[in-house]
Enzyme design. Sequence first.
Site, PDB file in Angstrom:
ATOM      1  N   GLU A 184      77.814  81.576  36.297  1.00  0.00           N
ATOM      2  CA  GLU A 184      76.576  81.464  37.087  1.00  0.00           C
ATOM      3  C   GLU A 184      75.435  81.664  36.106  1.00  0.00           C
ATOM      4  O   GLU A 184      75.300  82.754  35.546  1.00  0.00           O
ATOM      5  CB  GLU A 184      76.501  82.568  38.151  1.00  0.00           C
ATOM      6  CG  GLU A 184      77.594  82.561  39.165  1.00  0.00           C
ATOM      7  CD  GLU A 184      77.429  81.454  40.171  1.00  0.00           C
ATOM      8  OE1 GLU A 184      76.415  80.734  40.138  1.00  0.00           O
ATOM      9  OE2 GLU A 184      78.339  81.309  40.992  1.00  0.00           O
ATOM     10  N   LYS A 217      82.084  94.542  33.028  1.00  0.00           N
ATOM     11  CA  LYS A 217      81.131  94.914  31.990  1.00  0.00           C
ATOM     12  C   LYS A 217      79.726  94.720  32.553  1.00  0.00           C
ATOM     13  O   LYS A 217      79.221  93.604  32.644  1.00  0.00           O
ATOM     14  CB  LYS A 217      81.303  94.042  30.740  1.00  0.00           C
ATOM     15  CG  LYS A 217      80.653  94.698  29.541  1.00  0.00           C
ATOM     16  CD  LYS A 217      80.003  93.753  28.582  1.00  0.00           C
ATOM     17  CE  LYS A 217      78.641  93.296  28.981  1.00  0.00           C
ATOM     18  NZ  LYS A 217      77.615  94.343  29.104  1.00  0.00           N
ATOM     19  N   GLU A 266      63.362  78.417  31.206  1.00  0.00           N
ATOM     20  CA  GLU A 266      63.433  79.543  32.147  1.00  0.00           C
ATOM     21  C   GLU A 266      62.681  80.727  31.537  1.00  0.00           C
ATOM     22  O   GLU A 266      63.066  81.242  30.483  1.00  0.00           O
ATOM     23  CB  GLU A 266      64.896  79.933  32.397  1.00  0.00           C
ATOM     24  CG  GLU A 266      65.014  81.005  33.456  1.00  0.00           C
ATOM     25  CD  GLU A 266      66.447  81.487  33.661  1.00  0.00           C
ATOM     26  OE1 GLU A 266      67.160  81.696  32.670  1.00  0.00           O
ATOM     27  OE2 GLU A 266      66.844  81.680  34.831  1.00  0.00           O
TER      28      GLU A 266
HETATM   29  P1  NAD Z   1      72.534  87.681  29.374  1.00  0.00           P
HETATM   30  O1  NAD Z   1      73.225  86.384  29.236  1.00  0.00           O
HETATM   31  O2  NAD Z   1      71.756  88.170  28.231  1.00  0.00           O
HETATM   32  O3  NAD Z   1      73.554  88.833  29.720  1.00  0.00           O
HETATM   33  C1  NAD Z   1      74.450  88.731  30.803  1.00  0.00           C
HETATM   34  C2  NAD Z   1      75.646  89.618  30.519  1.00  0.00           C
HETATM   35  O4  NAD Z   1      76.343  89.104  29.396  1.00  0.00           O
HETATM   36  C3  NAD Z   1      75.284  91.057  30.169  1.00  0.00           C
HETATM   37  O5  NAD Z   1      76.261  91.914  30.720  1.00  0.00           O
HETATM   38  C4  NAD Z   1      75.366  91.063  28.665  1.00  0.00           C
HETATM   39  O6  NAD Z   1      75.618  92.339  28.139  1.00  0.00           O
HETATM   40  C5  NAD Z   1      76.539  90.129  28.435  1.00  0.00           C
HETATM   41  N1  NAD Z   1      76.586  89.505  27.112  1.00  0.00           N
HETATM   42  C6  NAD Z   1      75.585  89.375  26.209  1.00  0.00           C
HETATM   43  N2  NAD Z   1      76.046  88.746  25.102  1.00  0.00           N
HETATM   44  C7  NAD Z   1      77.353  88.471  25.324  1.00  0.00           C
HETATM   45  C8  NAD Z   1      78.371  87.812  24.580  1.00  0.00           C
HETATM   46  N3  NAD Z   1      78.135  87.310  23.366  1.00  0.00           N
HETATM   47  N4  NAD Z   1      79.597  87.693  25.125  1.00  0.00           N
HETATM   48  C9  NAD Z   1      79.860  88.162  26.368  1.00  0.00           C
HETATM   49  N5  NAD Z   1      78.940  88.815  27.112  1.00  0.00           N
HETATM   50  C10 NAD Z   1      77.706  88.952  26.601  1.00  0.00           C
HETATM   51  O7  NAD Z   1      71.691  87.521  30.706  1.00  0.00           O
HETATM   52  P2  NAD Z   1      70.741  88.597  31.355  1.00  0.00           P
HETATM   53  O8  NAD Z   1      69.539  88.647  30.484  1.00  0.00           O
HETATM   54  O9  NAD Z   1      71.460  89.865  31.661  1.00  0.00           O
HETATM   55  O10 NAD Z   1      70.431  87.927  32.770  1.00  0.00           O
HETATM   56  C11 NAD Z   1      69.474  86.973  32.888  1.00  0.00           C
HETATM   57  C12 NAD Z   1      70.098  85.595  33.026  1.00  0.00           C
HETATM   58  O11 NAD Z   1      71.051  85.590  34.096  1.00  0.00           O
HETATM   59  C13 NAD Z   1      69.077  84.552  33.385  1.00  0.00           C
HETATM   60  O12 NAD Z   1      69.275  83.399  32.613  1.00  0.00           O
HETATM   61  C14 NAD Z   1      69.370  84.271  34.849  1.00  0.00           C
HETATM   62  O13 NAD Z   1      68.951  83.036  35.287  1.00  0.00           O
HETATM   63  C15 NAD Z   1      70.831  84.472  34.936  1.00  0.00           C
HETATM   64  N6  NAD Z   1      71.257  84.784  36.311  1.00  0.00           N
HETATM   65  C16 NAD Z   1      71.966  83.843  36.999  1.00  0.00           C
HETATM   66  C17 NAD Z   1      72.378  84.087  38.293  1.00  0.00           C
HETATM   67  C18 NAD Z   1      73.180  83.063  39.054  1.00  0.00           C
HETATM   68  O14 NAD Z   1      73.772  83.407  40.056  1.00  0.00           O
HETATM   69  N7  NAD Z   1      73.239  81.832  38.617  1.00  0.00           N
HETATM   70  C19 NAD Z   1      72.070  85.301  38.905  1.00  0.00           C
HETATM   71  C20 NAD Z   1      71.348  86.253  38.172  1.00  0.00           C
HETATM   72  C21 NAD Z   1      70.965  85.967  36.858  1.00  0.00           C
END
Ligand code: NAD
Length: 498
Positions: free
Chosen positions: A266, A190, A400
């Site tokens: 992650e 996804k 963050e």
């Molecule tokens: P997000 O948590 O909003 O979304 C991540 C994914 O989860 C997306 O595909 C989203 O559609 C999905 N999602 C959203 N709500 C959900 C739910 N209720 N159940 C299951 N899936 C759901 O994060 P984002 O805004 O896409 O990315 C930014 C975040 O990712 C930041 O906090 C960043 O630090 C983190 N990040 C971490 C790493 C790492 O390796 N640790 C790498 C890149 C980004």
Amino acid sequence: MKLEYSDVKKTAAKLKFRTKAFIHGKFVNAASGKTYVSLNPATGQPIAEIASCDGADVDLAVKAARHSFEQGVWSKRSPAERKHVLLKLADLLEKNLAEIALLDCLDAGKPITDCVTIDAPDTVHCFRWHAEAIDKEYEKVAPTSPGNVAMIVREPLGVIGAILPWNFPIQMGAWKLGPILATGNSVVVKPARQTSLSALRLAELAAEAGIPEGVLNVIPGNGSVIGAALCKHLDVDAAAFTGSTEVGRQLLHYSAESNLKRIVLELGGKNPQLVLEDAGDLDYIARQAVNCVFWNMGENCSSGSRLIVHRKLKDKLLARMLEVAKEWIVGDPLDPATKVGPMIEESHMNTVLGYIESGKSEGAKLVLGGGRTLKKTGGFFVEPTIFDEVKPSMRIAREEIFGPVLSVLTFDKEEEGIALANDTTYGLTASVYTQDLSRAHRVARALRAGTVSVNCFSEGDATTPFGGFKQSGFFGRDKSIFAHYQYTELKTVWMQLA
Ligand code: NAD
């Protein structure tokens, strides 16, 4: 390869997009027939209408993945055969590197130069590394008594849901899919709602490379609908997630409420760059410090968003950083000269601007940027921003931001610097700068983070695990052979000899 702005724009204008879900080896409409519009964050204009999947599509994709897994079309092939197919996929990605780079550039607003020189090549390399690793790994035989033989073997988990973020769409796809596929699992991907295009193209190339039908499925749509449905699904064995700590926490609930599927997380970061008083070349450090917070617009989990610098060095280092920051040109991501593109979407831009306002109102000193820019383009651009005189209690020091915003804090004694660096609920990455080797070792071990860089900003390479301590992760490590283990079950085969 020297990129020209006019060529990049021409190629971008001719791109064809895959916009349907990819289930059981075919592009299909969402079961409901619904679509959503994906916007270009640099212009605010539509790029494509994408299938908007829901629970019914999740069921179909999981069914396809389960069927392929049980049939053994991938899971039961020898590691050498899987290697061969994954290497072919890497070759195809390399052949189509410019297209893959452009898809992420348009969808996520990432500067084209970064997409071409970092994200896309890293994706190719990642698939190659995991492919090459799988037929080099040996299993174990336990040191039992002579009357028994006990083999300890690893087997694929089964069906895995891979949930991707929007900040490194294709690269995070590879970090998940490389080890998931290498170890013989079937997967339902996804992608983030904002950035599905490169994952859909990847699925097509994977089929061309010889990944059998049903092994790799991609369902675009809203995270809270399909991400949640995937993670609650009783026929999914594990969910691998990169994203925010908030959503990651939610996944643990989904698992507990459904089938106790394995959850690999992650998550976010508020990463310190600790500059000790014997740090050395300040010009070099200024470049590293600026790069690690403005690169990828600060939309980076490992962004070094807290500069914790010895009081004696602060003014000199900051002055140099302000000079270096002038090179961080904000502009159209299709322009090879651009180093800072837009925020992913309007709401996120407003969140970042909200943090900047909180920094101002809580009394931090704004020394660079601090506002929206290039508004006429219709894009969601924020100026590279630096706050000096930040106090550890301020929101910009604790939360963050996920934007190009740096908080500068000072300290006098080494212990105080380490304590400030560790004063966070996160623990993804950290940097320390010192010329003293013993001190470098001591401080690197004292910093509570999954990756500590000494005298640089780095996430390591394909050979090193990447993941977080504390609330930056849960059981999760991307990259390296350690990523393989989390997508396998450990089995003991105990034999009684006659
Ligand atoms: P997000 O948590 O909003 O979304 C991540 C994914 O989860 C997306 O595909 C989203 O559609 C999905 N999602 C959203 N709500 C959900 C739910 N209720 N159940 C299951 N899936 C759901 O994060 P984002 O805004 O896409 O990315 C930014 C975040 O990712 C930041 O906090 C960043 O630090 C983190 N990040 C971490 C790493 C790492 O390796 N640790 C790498 C890149 C980004």
